[in-house]
Scaffold this motif. Structure first.
Motif, PDB file in Angstrom:
ATOM      1  N   ARG A   1      54.300  43.912  38.481  1.00  0.00           N
ATOM      2  CA  ARG A   1      53.242  43.153  37.817  1.00  0.00           C
ATOM      3  C   ARG A   1      52.161  42.734  38.818  1.00  0.00           C
ATOM      4  NH1 ARG A   1      56.402  40.239  35.145  1.00  0.00           N
ATOM      5  NH2 ARG A   1      56.670  38.520  36.602  1.00  0.00           N
TER       6      ARG A   1
ATOM      7  N   VAL B   1      50.053  45.768  39.736  1.00  0.00           N
ATOM      8  CA  VAL B   1      49.119  46.127  38.665  1.00  0.00           C
ATOM      9  C   VAL B   1      47.949  45.154  38.631  1.00  0.00           C
ATOM     10  CG1 VAL B   1      48.864  46.286  36.154  1.00  0.00           C
ATOM     11  CG2 VAL B   1      50.835  47.322  37.261  1.00  0.00           C
ATOM     12  N   GLU B   2      48.212  43.860  38.801  1.00  0.00           N
ATOM     13  CA  GLU B   2      47.135  42.863  38.830  1.00  0.00           C
ATOM     14  C   GLU B   2      46.172  43.139  39.984  1.00  0.00           C
ATOM     15  OE1 GLU B   2      48.976  39.038  39.074  1.00  0.00           O
ATOM     16  OE2 GLU B   2      49.749  39.141  37.024  1.00  0.00           O
ATOM     17  N   LYS B   3      46.699  43.504  41.126  1.00  0.00           N
ATOM     18  CA  LYS B   3      45.856  43.797  42.285  1.00  0.00           C
ATOM     19  C   LYS B   3      44.994  45.029  42.012  1.00  0.00           C
ATOM     20  CE  LYS B   3      46.146  44.670  47.243  1.00  0.00           C
ATOM     21  NZ  LYS B   3      47.042  44.854  48.376  1.00  0.00           N
ATOM     22  N   MET B   4      45.586  46.067  41.402  1.00  0.00           N
ATOM     23  CA  MET B   4      44.827  47.273  41.076  1.00  0.00           C
ATOM     24  C   MET B   4      43.724  46.980  40.064  1.00  0.00           C
ATOM     25  SD  MET B   4      46.917  50.878  40.720  1.00  0.00           S
ATOM     26  CE  MET B   4      47.880  50.258  39.401  1.00  0.00           C
ATOM     27  N   GLU B   5      44.034  46.175  39.053  1.00  0.00           N
ATOM     28  CA  GLU B   5      43.039  45.825  38.040  1.00  0.00           C
ATOM     29  C   GLU B   5      41.873  45.046  38.652  1.00  0.00           C
ATOM     30  OE1 GLU B   5      42.697  46.694  34.823  1.00  0.00           O
ATOM     31  OE2 GLU B   5      44.392  48.034  35.164  1.00  0.00           O
ATOM     32  N   GLN B   6      42.175  44.131  39.568  1.00  0.00           N
ATOM     33  CA  GLN B   6      41.117  43.361  40.222  1.00  0.00           C
ATOM     34  C   GLN B   6      40.229  44.270  41.063  1.00  0.00           C
ATOM     35  OE1 GLN B   6      40.355  40.153  39.617  1.00  0.00           O
ATOM     36  NE2 GLN B   6      38.541  40.568  40.829  1.00  0.00           N
ATOM     37  N   ARG B   7      40.836  45.217  41.782  1.00  0.00           N
ATOM     38  CA  ARG B   7      40.048  46.160  42.567  1.00  0.00           C
ATOM     39  C   ARG B   7      39.146  47.003  41.664  1.00  0.00           C
ATOM     40  NH1 ARG B   7      43.725  49.625  46.163  1.00  0.00           N
ATOM     41  NH2 ARG B   7      41.717  50.343  46.942  1.00  0.00           N
ATOM     42  N   LYS B   8      39.680  47.383  40.503  1.00  0.00           N
ATOM     43  CA  LYS B   8      38.905  48.171  39.537  1.00  0.00           C
ATOM     44  C   LYS B   8      37.701  47.373  39.031  1.00  0.00           C
ATOM     45  CE  LYS B   8      39.474  50.435  35.056  1.00  0.00           C
ATOM     46  NZ  LYS B   8      40.435  50.706  33.972  1.00  0.00           N
ATOM     47  N   LYS B   9      37.933  46.102  38.673  1.00  0.00           N
ATOM     48  CA  LYS B   9      36.839  45.249  38.196  1.00  0.00           C
ATOM     49  C   LYS B   9      35.779  45.054  39.278  1.00  0.00           C
ATOM     50  CE  LYS B   9      39.466  42.567  34.846  1.00  0.00           C
ATOM     51  NZ  LYS B   9      40.005  41.240  34.529  1.00  0.00           N
TER      52      LYS B   9
END
Length: 80
Positions: free
Chosen positions: A51, A54-62
């Protein structure tokens, strides 16, 4: 990771006989390593580690999307 670091510091203090840790039993010195192993087992079995990844990847994407929008001269939208 903090628990592992603490464990290594305590181990070094015991090994080099520094301070009051030199008088501790080896059981007390090795107990934080067991707690570290229990933490890692729980984190992996509960999905905590995945989890967080995934949160770290989503933040990088944003962040990447916002950077590209700014480069194009578009104003970023306010969060809803």
């Amino acid at each position: 990771m903090y628990l592992l670091g603490l464990s290594l510091i305590i181990l070094a203090l015991k090994y080099f006989e520094i301070g009051p840790v030199a008088q501790w039993s080896w059981w007390w010195v090795m107990a934080p390593f067991g707690a570290t192993a229990l933490w890692w087992a729980w984190a992996d079995s509960s999905g905590y580690t995945k989890r967080k990844a995934v949160e770290k990847m989503e933040q990088r994407k944003k962040d990447r999307i916002e950077k590209h929008k700014e480069a194009l001269g578009m104003k970023p939208r306010k969060p809803r």
